[in-house]
Motif scaffolding. Structure first.
Motif, mmCIF file in Angstrom:
data_model
loop_
_atom_site.group_PDB
_atom_site.id
_atom_site.type_symbol
_atom_site.label_atom_id
_atom_site.label_comp_id
_atom_site.label_asym_id
_atom_site.label_seq_id
_atom_site.Cartn_x
_atom_site.Cartn_y
_atom_site.Cartn_z
ATOM 1 N N SER A 104 13.332 -82.319 -10.585
ATOM 2 C CA SER A 104 12.518 -81.582 -9.644
ATOM 3 C C SER A 104 13.156 -80.525 -9.138
ATOM 4 C CB SER A 104 11.920 -82.414 -8.602
ATOM 5 O OG SER A 104 12.300 -82.339 -7.638
ATOM 6 N N TYR A 209 7.078 -69.587 1.751
ATOM 7 C CA TYR A 209 6.736 -70.178 0.074
ATOM 8 C C TYR A 209 7.472 -68.695 -0.760
ATOM 9 C CZ TYR A 209 3.475 -70.521 -3.331
ATOM 10 O OH TYR A 209 2.351 -70.939 -5.046
ATOM 11 N N LYS A 211 7.207 -67.902 -4.651
ATOM 12 C CA LYS A 211 7.250 -68.387 -5.958
ATOM 13 C C LYS A 211 8.280 -67.874 -7.334
ATOM 14 C CE LYS A 211 3.462 -69.910 -9.869
ATOM 15 N NZ LYS A 211 2.083 -69.942 -10.042
ATOM 16 N N GLN A 212 9.166 -68.585 -7.865
ATOM 17 C CA GLN A 212 10.348 -68.722 -8.768
ATOM 18 C C GLN A 212 9.709 -68.521 -10.564
ATOM 19 O OE1 GLN A 212 13.466 -67.744 -6.991
ATOM 20 N NE2 GLN A 212 11.726 -68.230 -5.584
ATOM 21 N N ARG A 214 9.322 -70.191 -14.226
ATOM 22 C CA ARG A 214 9.191 -71.231 -14.368
ATOM 23 C C ARG A 214 10.556 -71.261 -15.585
ATOM 24 N NH1 ARG A 214 9.633 -75.855 -15.414
ATOM 25 N NH2 ARG A 214 9.322 -76.817 -17.304
ATOM 26 N N TRP A 220 8.246 -80.063 -13.627
ATOM 27 C CA TRP A 220 6.953 -79.391 -13.911
ATOM 28 C C TRP A 220 6.499 -79.227 -12.626
ATOM 29 C CZ3 TRP A 220 4.721 -75.899 -16.708
ATOM 30 C CH2 TRP A 220 5.349 -76.019 -18.330
ATOM 31 N N GLU A 221 6.834 -80.212 -11.089
ATOM 32 C CA GLU A 221 6.673 -79.735 -9.942
ATOM 33 C C GLU A 221 6.481 -78.537 -9.642
ATOM 34 O OE1 GLU A 221 8.387 -84.237 -9.917
ATOM 35 O OE2 GLU A 221 8.762 -82.318 -11.235
ATOM 36 N N PRO A 222 5.580 -77.919 -8.757
ATOM 37 C CA PRO A 222 6.365 -76.607 -8.563
ATOM 38 C C PRO A 222 7.807 -75.771 -7.499
ATOM 39 C CG PRO A 222 4.200 -77.019 -7.399
ATOM 40 C CD PRO A 222 5.020 -78.654 -8.542
ATOM 41 N N ASP A 223 8.237 -75.012 -7.743
ATOM 42 C CA ASP A 223 9.082 -73.925 -7.485
ATOM 43 C C ASP A 223 9.115 -73.011 -6.559
ATOM 44 O OD1 ASP A 223 11.766 -73.283 -7.402
ATOM 45 O OD2 ASP A 223 12.802 -73.089 -9.486
ATOM 46 N N VAL A 224 8.725 -73.504 -5.704
ATOM 47 C CA VAL A 224 8.356 -72.408 -4.548
ATOM 48 C C VAL A 224 8.870 -72.257 -3.444
ATOM 49 C CG1 VAL A 224 5.663 -72.299 -5.417
ATOM 50 C CG2 VAL A 224 6.461 -73.627 -4.434
ATOM 51 N N TYR A 225 10.163 -73.502 -3.419
ATOM 52 C CA TYR A 225 10.838 -72.873 -1.448
ATOM 53 C C TYR A 225 12.065 -72.349 -1.984
ATOM 54 C CZ TYR A 225 8.905 -77.893 -2.700
ATOM 55 O OH TYR A 225 8.067 -78.895 -2.675
#
Length: 439
Positions: A104, A209, A211-212, A214, A220-225
């Motif tokens: 993840s 927050y 968003k990166q 894909r 598939w977990e959100p890549d937003v960090y």
């Protein structure tokens, strides 16, 4: 020397107190000097913000000039941000790309932080790592005895948080072992549970927050960090408003204030309209007099105020559950929430009123008797929670004397309970006035 009691002495004392309340500038400290140089090398223009220690919030940022609504607080270049892109560009990248099933984005960032911290002086991120907290006060880090003092709904979430980190550690052991070629020391001694807990808390409490794109190498977990050095020293206040976003033109993450701030005062941002339980769960702190805060009523507490002899109780509970009226039932600064009163009204429906339950959910008044019984029950629940909270505060007071090592964590829970008590007492006052108005 005799203490000055004249006008000059008073002015001097006021000035000293004002300076203390405003915050103590920490720019001279070596770790901040190194951090500012590191940021400058990455394109960060020196701003009007200075690291400082504040009486109420601890470490934060003060402004050296007055800020007006619409002013830019900070603009942090993309090169300063730590994202999954940073991780993939490091020596970890090749191992992450090859690993199946994909890790993840969260685990990738945790792994990077642990690896860089282990690298010490060799890490290019050392100036930032040196100013990160060594420990955290998220529920995940609290002792079981302290967690047991939390309000029931928060206690459950805290335990779930701990279990989630434990599961992340368990499921990541094989991946950590695959990184052995990168380290002289055994990975088992580097990627420990405490190291993962620290890294997880760092990401959970300090990231913005962002968003990166894909990437196939991640799950598939959100890549937003994104970790944002220096910017992450800004503390939260529920009473300010800001605009924050990544500026595609300047390639910087920018924060603009919608609130004024006086010179040499702490600059705040708002993490969102969160209540204190959410703030403690996600960030490890509590906000005093938080207008968004509320006290949650658990389903168990709600239902124990209704007779088991009510033949329609099972059906009523089923209706509440099906329509999501057993969660987020609260007391706030303005009294019991609409959701709580609605649940109470439905549970208090007489046998000959039960057919009207849909109207209750729509907000209709069924009868004066039903309305009054709902208010009476709300008052009883409120009083129960007041007494329960007072009991917990008494326990905390005793534990603080006996458990010196838990003082910081106990003080945090004490603050939460004290704020809850203020809300409950305000709700009790409102309910009392409502009852007086109906008699």
């Amino acid at each position: 020397m005799k203490k000055s009691r004249g006008r000059t002495g008073r002015k001097r004392r006021r000035k000293h107190l004002k300076s203390f309340m405003a915050g103590v500038n920490c720019s001279h400290k070596l770790e901040y000097i190194k951090l500012k140089k590191w940021l400058k090398d990455r394109g960060f223009e020196d701003s009007n913000l200075r690291p400082a220690e504040f009486l109420e919030t601890g470490r934060g940022l003060m402004t050296t000039k007055a800020l007006q609504a619409g002013d830019l607080i900070i603009s942090l270049p993309e090169k300063c941000l730590l994202t999954t892109g940073t991780v993939l560009s490091s020596c970890l990248g090749g191992h992450i790309v090859k690993w199946k099933p994909p890790v993840s984005p969260l685990l990738a960032l945790c792994t990077f932080l642990i690896a860089e911290k282990h690298a010490g002086e060799k890490s290019p991120w050392k100036p930032y790592l040196d100013v990160l907290p060594k420990t955290y006060t998220c529920p995940a880090c609290l002792e079981p005895g302290v967690i047991n003092l939390l309000p029931k709904p928060l206690k459950k979430k805290a335990q779930e948080q701990q279990m989630m980190i434990q599961e992340l550690f368990r499921s990541s052991k094989a991946f950590f072992s695959s990184l052995q070629p990168l380290f002289a020391e055994n990975t088992g001694a580097i990627f420990t549970y405490s190291a993962l807990e620290w890294a997880w808390c760092t990401i959970n409490t300090r990231t913005i927050y962002m968003k990166q794109p894909r990437r196939e190498c991640f799950s598939w977990e959100p890549d937003v960090y994104a970790l944002a050095p220096y910017l992450d020293l800004l503390n939260h206040s529920p009473n300010v408003q800001v605009k924050a976003a990544f500026n595609e033109q300047t390639r910087s993450y920018e924060i603009w204030t919608n609130s004024a701030c006086k010179k040499y005062q702490e600059v705040f941002i708002c993490y969102g309209p969160h209540d204190n339980q959410r703030l403690l769960l996600e960030y490890g702190f509590v906000a005093m007099d938080n207008p968004h805060s509320s006290v949650y009523v658990s389903a168990d507490t709600l239902l124990k105020y209704f007779s088991p002899l009510d033949k329609q109780k099972k059906a009523k509970v089923s209706i509440l559950k099906d329509h999501d009226f057993l969660e987020n039932l609260t007391f706030g600064w303005d009294g019991p929430s609409w959701r709580l009163l609605t649940a109470l009204k439905l549970l208090r429906l007489a046998a000959d009123e039960f057919a009207c339950w849909r109207r209750i959910l729509l907000g209709d008044v069924i009868s004066a008797r039903n309305e009054q019984q709902a208010l009476d029950t709300a008052a009883k629940i409120c009083q129960f929670l007041i007494e329960e909270t007072q009991q917990v505060l008494l326990q905390i007071s005793q534990l603080k004397r006996d458990k010196e090592n838990l003082k910081t964590h106990l003080a945090l829970v004490e603050m939460l309970c004290s704020e809850d008590l203020k809300i409950l007492q305000k709700s009790a006052e409102i309910l009392c006035n409502l009852n007086l108005g109906t008699t």
